[in-house]
Design an enzyme around this catalytic site. Structure first.
Site, PDB file in Angstrom:
ATOM      1  N   HIS A 135       0.836  -1.205   0.192  1.00 33.04           N
ATOM      2  CA  HIS A 135       0.009  -0.033   0.108  1.00 33.04           C
ATOM      3  C   HIS A 135       0.668   1.294  -0.044  1.00 33.04           C
ATOM      4  O   HIS A 135       1.595   1.661   1.002  1.00 33.04           O
ATOM      5  CB  HIS A 135      -1.035  -0.062   1.119  1.00 33.04           C
ATOM      6  CG  HIS A 135      -1.994   0.993   1.244  1.00 33.04           C
ATOM      7  ND1 HIS A 135      -3.201   0.944   0.828  1.00 33.04           N
ATOM      8  CD2 HIS A 135      -1.670   2.370   1.638  1.00 33.04           C
ATOM      9  CE1 HIS A 135      -3.817   2.221   1.283  1.00 33.04           C
ATOM     10  NE2 HIS A 135      -3.095   3.085   1.631  1.00 33.04           N
ATOM     11  N   HIS A 164       1.209   5.591  -1.789  1.00 35.31           N
ATOM     12  CA  HIS A 164       0.441   6.600  -2.955  1.00 35.31           C
ATOM     13  C   HIS A 164       1.611   7.179  -3.581  1.00 35.31           C
ATOM     14  O   HIS A 164       2.000   8.361  -3.177  1.00 35.31           O
ATOM     15  CB  HIS A 164      -0.340   7.472  -2.075  1.00 35.31           C
ATOM     16  CG  HIS A 164      -1.634   6.885  -1.355  1.00 35.31           C
ATOM     17  ND1 HIS A 164      -2.786   6.694  -1.766  1.00 35.31           N
ATOM     18  CD2 HIS A 164      -1.485   6.281  -0.047  1.00 35.31           C
ATOM     19  CE1 HIS A 164      -3.731   6.223  -0.951  1.00 35.31           C
ATOM     20  NE2 HIS A 164      -2.519   5.826   0.234  1.00 35.31           N
ATOM     21  N   SER A 199     -18.775  11.243  -2.072  1.00 36.81           N
ATOM     22  CA  SER A 199     -19.931  10.932  -0.973  1.00 36.81           C
ATOM     23  C   SER A 199     -21.211  11.532  -1.612  1.00 36.81           C
ATOM     24  O   SER A 199     -22.273  11.234  -1.088  1.00 36.81           O
ATOM     25  CB  SER A 199     -19.700  11.429   0.156  1.00 36.81           C
ATOM     26  OG  SER A 199     -19.162  12.925   0.320  1.00 36.81           O
ATOM     27  N   HIS A 209     -11.891   4.113  -1.650  1.00 41.76           N
ATOM     28  CA  HIS A 209     -11.146   5.070  -0.578  1.00 41.76           C
ATOM     29  C   HIS A 209     -11.539   4.764   0.653  1.00 41.76           C
ATOM     30  O   HIS A 209     -10.383   4.483   1.478  1.00 41.76           O
ATOM     31  CB  HIS A 209     -11.350   6.623  -1.056  1.00 41.76           C
ATOM     32  CG  HIS A 209     -10.395   7.440  -0.104  1.00 41.76           C
ATOM     33  ND1 HIS A 209     -10.953   7.990   0.975  1.00 41.76           N
ATOM     34  CD2 HIS A 209      -9.276   7.959  -0.136  1.00 41.76           C
ATOM     35  CE1 HIS A 209      -9.951   8.870   1.627  1.00 41.76           C
ATOM     36  NE2 HIS A 209      -8.863   8.382   1.000  1.00 41.76           N
ATOM     37  N   GLU A 215      -9.051   4.810  10.405  1.00 37.96           N
ATOM     38  CA  GLU A 215      -7.644   5.218  10.327  1.00 37.96           C
ATOM     39  C   GLU A 215      -7.707   6.353  11.530  1.00 37.96           C
ATOM     40  O   GLU A 215      -6.355   6.581  11.722  1.00 37.96           O
ATOM     41  CB  GLU A 215      -7.448   5.919   9.012  1.00 37.96           C
ATOM     42  CG  GLU A 215      -6.076   6.689   8.790  1.00 37.96           C
ATOM     43  CD  GLU A 215      -5.950   7.044   7.453  1.00 37.96           C
ATOM     44  OE1 GLU A 215      -6.649   7.195   6.609  1.00 37.96           O
ATOM     45  OE2 GLU A 215      -4.587   7.379   7.144  1.00 37.96           O
ATOM     46  N   ASP A 231       2.393   3.196   3.224  1.00 38.30           N
ATOM     47  CA  ASP A 231       1.525   4.165   3.038  1.00 38.30           C
ATOM     48  C   ASP A 231       2.452   5.133   1.966  1.00 38.30           C
ATOM     49  O   ASP A 231       3.568   4.673   1.481  1.00 38.30           O
ATOM     50  CB  ASP A 231       0.905   5.005   4.063  1.00 38.30           C
ATOM     51  CG  ASP A 231      -0.771   5.303   3.723  1.00 38.30           C
ATOM     52  OD1 ASP A 231      -0.890   5.529   2.760  1.00 38.30           O
ATOM     53  OD2 ASP A 231      -1.411   5.692   4.753  1.00 38.30           O
TER      54      ASP A 231
HETATM   55 ZN    ZN Z   1      -3.368   4.933   2.235  1.00 40.11          ZN
END
Ligand code: ZN
Length: 400
Positions: free
Chosen positions: A65, A67, A149, A183, A209, A303
């Site tokens: 994982h 980004h 959303s 997400h 998180e 991350d």
């Molecule tokens: Zn992440």
């Protein structure tokens, strides 16, 4: 065909077997593990590489994982509190994106490779990392992200996601796997999540998180109230925690963070898929630490550089080793290495992560600074001393 020999072989199987004075013969797949003299006799044409003293052979690391599109961040984003960080990401997103072009991401991937990472899970928000992820020799599972959303915008958001997904599918290969990322429960409407899940691809999602996320999903309260007010005055959570997790039943899912998850939610995630631990990111964004004793198939990840200073899994292992003070360091080091190899391979449905006949020839060699007398401490010494790999093979091809 290549034969590599080293003082120690770390197979990364369930028993955490360490074999002394053996060699591996491989091309794109591992053919055999045996003493060097037997292998050179059986495969006389193979190229032979003898690692230096105190070297260890093990499967390449797998960082499930990250980004890459946020890799330009070093001193831009705010740390310490999740919502302050999120606001700083929104404020600086365009600036960070413009500084993170293809050449920049190519350089980041080169550094990742040097650390001995041979497979990554890349969460892609915009598709700006696609070319780099296709070009790199590293195996990539490419998670096209969808979020939003507002139910009125579902179709437009889905179409944008689908466009990126279809583009990534053009490059599908043994080493490049298109996948999807939904997400999070606070940011993604269930209609949008369900539509994306119908693609039936490997899926990644962030879950629980921060305290802000917990408060918002459970009681429509906490720091997300003001955050969402800035976008819509009467915003309400679009998911409940349990019903969000239920969306993923029957899909191959990687859940990331889960630091604020309840026992029941952890159980559900263990049943549905796997849980990924990102300790540095959690620390920087003001979260709790994940209770890793309650995770069945633990995977470890960095991350992105939006919430870390390093994409090197050895750094992440060191951080995890220091924060989980209730677990014996020798035992924990073994768990962290498995979380970065065998468990991670299982989570990404790859054919690697262990040194075993028939698995991919994704192999790295590491050099320890001195002799290891106590083999039970080998994992801990690797976590403490290693930053980079000496030799790196991906599907049998030597890198560097
Ligand atoms: Zn992440």
């Amino acid at each position: 065909m290549t034969i590599v020999s080293a003082d120690y072989l770390l197979t990364c199987d369930k028993e955490f077997k360490i074999v002394k004075n053996q060699a591996i013969c491989f091309d794109s797949k591992i053919k055999e593990i045996a003493p060097l003299k037997d292998l050179t006799k059986r495969y006389p044409d193979a190229k032979v590489i003898l690692c230096e003293s105190n070297s260890v052979l093990m499967p390449g690391l797998i960082n499930v994982h990250m980004h890459l599109e946020f890799s330009a961040n070093k001193t831009t984003l705010d740390y310490g509190d999740f919502i302050s960080w999120l606001n700083s990401v929104i404020k600086s997103r365009d600036d960070l994106s413009s500084r993170c072009d293809e050449a920049y991401i190519d350089g980041v991937l080169k550094d990742i490779l040097k650390s001995g990472t041979t497979t990554i899970g890349a969460i892609s928000s915009f598709g700006a990392d696609l070319n780099s992820c296709v070009k790199t020799p590293i195996n990539v599972v490419y998670f096209n992200e969808v979020l939003g959303s507002n139910p009125a915008a579902v179709d437009a958001l889905y179409n944008d996601f689908l466009g990126r997904l279809e583009e990534s599918k053009r490059y599908e290969s043994d080493s490049f796997t298109p996948a999807i990322s939904i997400h999070s429960p606070y940011s993604t409407h269930p209609i949008l999540a369900k539509k994306a899940l119908l693609q039936s691809l490997l899926v990644s999602t962030h879950f629980m998180e921060s305290k802000a996320e917990r408060d918002w999903l459970d009681c429509s309260s906490g720091d997300f109230v003001q955050f969402f007010k800035n976008f819509a005055p009467d915003a309400k959570p679009v998911n409940e925690a349990i019903s969000y997790l239920e969306l993923f039943k029957g899909y191959k899912t990687l859940f990331t963070h889960a630091t604020l998850a309840t026992e029941k939610e952890l159980e559900m995630m263990n049943d549905i898929g796997t849980i990924t631990h990102c300790p540095v990111s959690n620390r920087l964004l003001g979260s709790k630490k994940l209770d890793i004793k309650k995770v069945k198939n633990l995977t470890l990840a960095t991350d992105g550089l939006s919430s870390n200073s390093s994409l090197n899994l050895w750094d992440e292992m060191r951080a995890a080793l220091m924060i989980h003070e209730s677990i014996d360091p020798n035992l924990l080091a073994k768990e962290l290495i498995l979380a970065s190899t065998a468990n991670a391979s299982k989570a990404l449905y790859k054919n690697s992560g262990m040194l075993e006949k028939g698995l991919d020839g994704d192999i790295i060699s590491l050099k320890l600074p001195d002799v290891v007398e106590n083999l039970d401490a080998l994992a801990l010494f690797l976590v403490l001393h290693i930053d980079k790999a000496e030799h790196i093979f991906i599907k049998g091809i030597k890198q560097q």
